[in-house]
Design a protein around this motif. Structure first.
Motif, PDB file in Angstrom:
ATOM      1  N   LEU A   1     -44.035 -51.036 -82.048  1.00 15.52           N
ATOM      2  CA  LEU A   1     -43.017 -50.047 -82.409  1.00 15.52           C
ATOM      3  C   LEU A   1     -41.972 -49.938 -81.307  1.00 15.52           C
ATOM      4  CD1 LEU A   1     -41.907 -47.833 -84.239  1.00 15.52           C
ATOM      5  CD2 LEU A   1     -43.495 -46.235 -83.143  1.00 15.52           C
ATOM      6  N   ALA A   2     -42.410 -49.914 -80.053  1.00 16.19           N
ATOM      7  CA  ALA A   2     -41.461 -49.839 -78.937  1.00 16.19           C
ATOM      8  C   ALA A   2     -40.543 -51.061 -78.929  1.00 16.19           C
ATOM      9  CB  ALA A   2     -42.219 -49.729 -77.620  1.00 16.19           C
ATOM     10  N   ALA A   3     -41.084 -52.229 -79.260  1.00 20.24           N
ATOM     11  CA  ALA A   3     -40.305 -53.463 -79.221  1.00 20.24           C
ATOM     12  C   ALA A   3     -39.175 -53.474 -80.245  1.00 20.24           C
ATOM     13  CB  ALA A   3     -41.214 -54.667 -79.441  1.00 20.24           C
ATOM     14  N   THR A   4     -39.279 -52.645 -81.298  1.00 19.94           N
ATOM     15  CA  THR A   4     -38.194 -52.598 -82.276  1.00 19.94           C
ATOM     16  C   THR A   4     -36.896 -52.079 -81.667  1.00 19.94           C
ATOM     17  OG1 THR A   4     -38.829 -50.365 -83.032  1.00 19.94           O
ATOM     18  CG2 THR A   4     -39.816 -52.248 -84.188  1.00 19.94           C
ATOM     19  N   LEU A   5     -36.976 -51.444 -80.503  1.00 17.15           N
ATOM     20  CA  LEU A   5     -35.758 -50.960 -79.839  1.00 17.15           C
ATOM     21  C   LEU A   5     -34.813 -52.111 -79.531  1.00 17.15           C
ATOM     22  CD1 LEU A   5     -34.065 -48.759 -78.474  1.00 17.15           C
ATOM     23  CD2 LEU A   5     -35.439 -49.094 -76.402  1.00 17.15           C
ATOM     24  N   VAL A   6     -35.349 -53.264 -79.139  1.00 23.40           N
ATOM     25  CA  VAL A   6     -34.497 -54.420 -78.839  1.00 23.40           C
ATOM     26  C   VAL A   6     -33.751 -54.864 -80.096  1.00 23.40           C
ATOM     27  CG1 VAL A   6     -34.466 -56.810 -78.018  1.00 23.40           C
ATOM     28  CG2 VAL A   6     -36.026 -55.154 -76.977  1.00 23.40           C
ATOM     29  N   ASN A   7     -34.444 -54.842 -81.238  1.00 26.01           N
ATOM     30  CA  ASN A   7     -33.796 -55.187 -82.501  1.00 26.01           C
ATOM     31  C   ASN A   7     -32.709 -54.176 -82.858  1.00 26.01           C
ATOM     32  OD1 ASN A   7     -36.888 -55.985 -82.734  1.00 26.01           O
ATOM     33  ND2 ASN A   7     -35.720 -57.468 -83.916  1.00 26.01           N
ATOM     34  N   VAL A   8     -32.978 -52.906 -82.589  1.00 26.85           N
ATOM     35  CA  VAL A   8     -31.992 -51.866 -82.872  1.00 26.85           C
ATOM     36  C   VAL A   8     -30.743 -52.068 -82.019  1.00 26.85           C
ATOM     37  CG1 VAL A   8     -31.514 -49.386 -82.742  1.00 26.85           C
ATOM     38  CG2 VAL A   8     -33.702 -50.187 -83.646  1.00 26.85           C
ATOM     39  N   VAL A   9     -30.923 -52.420 -80.751  1.00 24.41           N
ATOM     40  CA  VAL A   9     -29.778 -52.692 -79.874  1.00 24.41           C
ATOM     41  C   VAL A   9     -28.949 -53.853 -80.427  1.00 24.41           C
ATOM     42  CG1 VAL A   9     -29.108 -53.563 -77.597  1.00 24.41           C
ATOM     43  CG2 VAL A   9     -30.830 -51.768 -77.782  1.00 24.41           C
ATOM     44  N   ALA A  10     -29.615 -54.950 -80.796  1.00 30.09           N
ATOM     45  CA  ALA A  10     -28.900 -56.098 -81.354  1.00 30.09           C
ATOM     46  C   ALA A  10     -28.199 -55.719 -82.657  1.00 30.09           C
ATOM     47  CB  ALA A  10     -29.871 -57.253 -81.585  1.00 30.09           C
ATOM     48  N   PHE A  11     -28.853 -54.908 -83.472  1.00 27.17           N
ATOM     49  CA  PHE A  11     -28.270 -54.481 -84.747  1.00 27.17           C
ATOM     50  C   PHE A  11     -27.022 -53.634 -84.514  1.00 27.17           C
ATOM     51  CE2 PHE A  11     -28.180 -51.420 -88.361  1.00 27.17           C
ATOM     52  CZ  PHE A  11     -27.961 -52.329 -89.389  1.00 27.17           C
ATOM     53  N   ARG A  12     -27.076 -52.754 -83.513  1.00 29.58           N
ATOM     54  CA  ARG A  12     -25.913 -51.920 -83.214  1.00 29.58           C
ATOM     55  C   ARG A  12     -24.724 -52.776 -82.817  1.00 29.58           C
ATOM     56  NH1 ARG A  12     -22.628 -48.221 -84.572  1.00 29.58           N
ATOM     57  NH2 ARG A  12     -21.558 -47.146 -82.846  1.00 29.58           N
ATOM     58  N   PHE A  13     -24.929 -53.761 -81.958  1.00 27.47           N
ATOM     59  CA  PHE A  13     -23.821 -54.645 -81.572  1.00 27.47           C
ATOM     60  C   PHE A  13     -23.361 -55.477 -82.751  1.00 27.47           C
ATOM     61  CE2 PHE A  13     -25.038 -53.582 -77.269  1.00 27.47           C
ATOM     62  CZ  PHE A  13     -23.874 -53.733 -76.539  1.00 27.47           C
TER      63      PHE A  13
END
Length: 223
Positions: free
Chosen positions: A204-216
């Motif tokens: 679940l914590a690792a999804t933060l990296v995906n969220v960052v990429a998604f935001r950009f």
């Protein structure tokens, strides 16, 4: 700008933890269950020293990751649109695009491997330049090669901000993973149940990296 994007990503991540968890948790459970049946990826001797790797588990997890990432990407798009679709829509969409996702992540892994041979910084830079590719495969219907070419072009204007944000997010995830494993093992002991709980938290914590990429991606790679 880097801290602003990270702040936006953290806000999105915290607000939608439940929606992200219903995607990350099943794949974490599948990965742990397979390792229970076949054996862990890292093989240790009686003294705890690494003696080798379990090829079957490693291959399975490598095949599982594109599916998990694709489902998460589709879930992020559902959250952004405010659709009421359940997690099975995201998982099904990833299954339908799995061959393309597999090809994309394989090519990304090759490129990042070349970066590792040149030292770690080029590897992270290459990953940042190509990280839009899976989003294009899942949400634009691109082929792997076209997705990678377009991702490299579209990430150019934001490459250093994107790289820094991904590194900061990855550092946070790494810290959470280390703290979670140490806390759970220290309190409850080292056994499969504890490792499973730790895997759920870390995934679940690792999804933060995906969220960052998604935001950009939403800001810099819109057609």
């Amino acid at each position: 700008m880097i801290l602003q994007r990270l702040k936006e990503s953290l806000y999105f991540w915290r607000r939608h933890l439940a929606a992200l968890f219903v995607i990350s948790a099943p794949f974490a459970l599948i990965g742990e269950a397979f390792q229970w049946l076949v054996g862990p990826v890292i093989v240790n001797d009686a003294g705890g020293q690494v003696v080798g790797f379990n090829a079957a588990s490693m291959l399975f997890l490598m095949m599982l990751r594109p599916l998990a990432e694709g489902a998460l990407i589709f879930q992020l798009s559902i959250i952004q649109r405010g659709d009421g679709q359940g997690p099975w829509h995201s998982i099904l969409a990833a299954f339908l695009r799995f061959p393309y996702l597999l090809g994309t992540y394989f090519l990304m892994a090759l490129a990042v491997s070349v970066g590792w041979m040149l030292l770690f910084f080029p590897a992270f830079w290459i990953y940042a330049r190509l990280c839009f590719a899976p989003f294009r495969v899942m949400l634009r219907g691109d082929t792997p090669l076209n997705a990678l070419r377009t991702a490299f072009t579209r990430s150019g204007p934001c490459q250093w901000h994107l790289l820094a944000a991904i590194l900061l997010a990855g550092t946070l995830v790494f810290a959470v993973a280390g703290f979670t494993n140490s806390l759970l093992v220290g309190v409850l002991g080292d056994h499969p149940g504890v490792l499973l709980v730790a895997s759920l938290v870390v995934s679940l914590a690792a999804t933060l990296v995906n969220v960052v990429a998604f935001r950009f991606w939403t800001l810099h790679d819109q057609d």
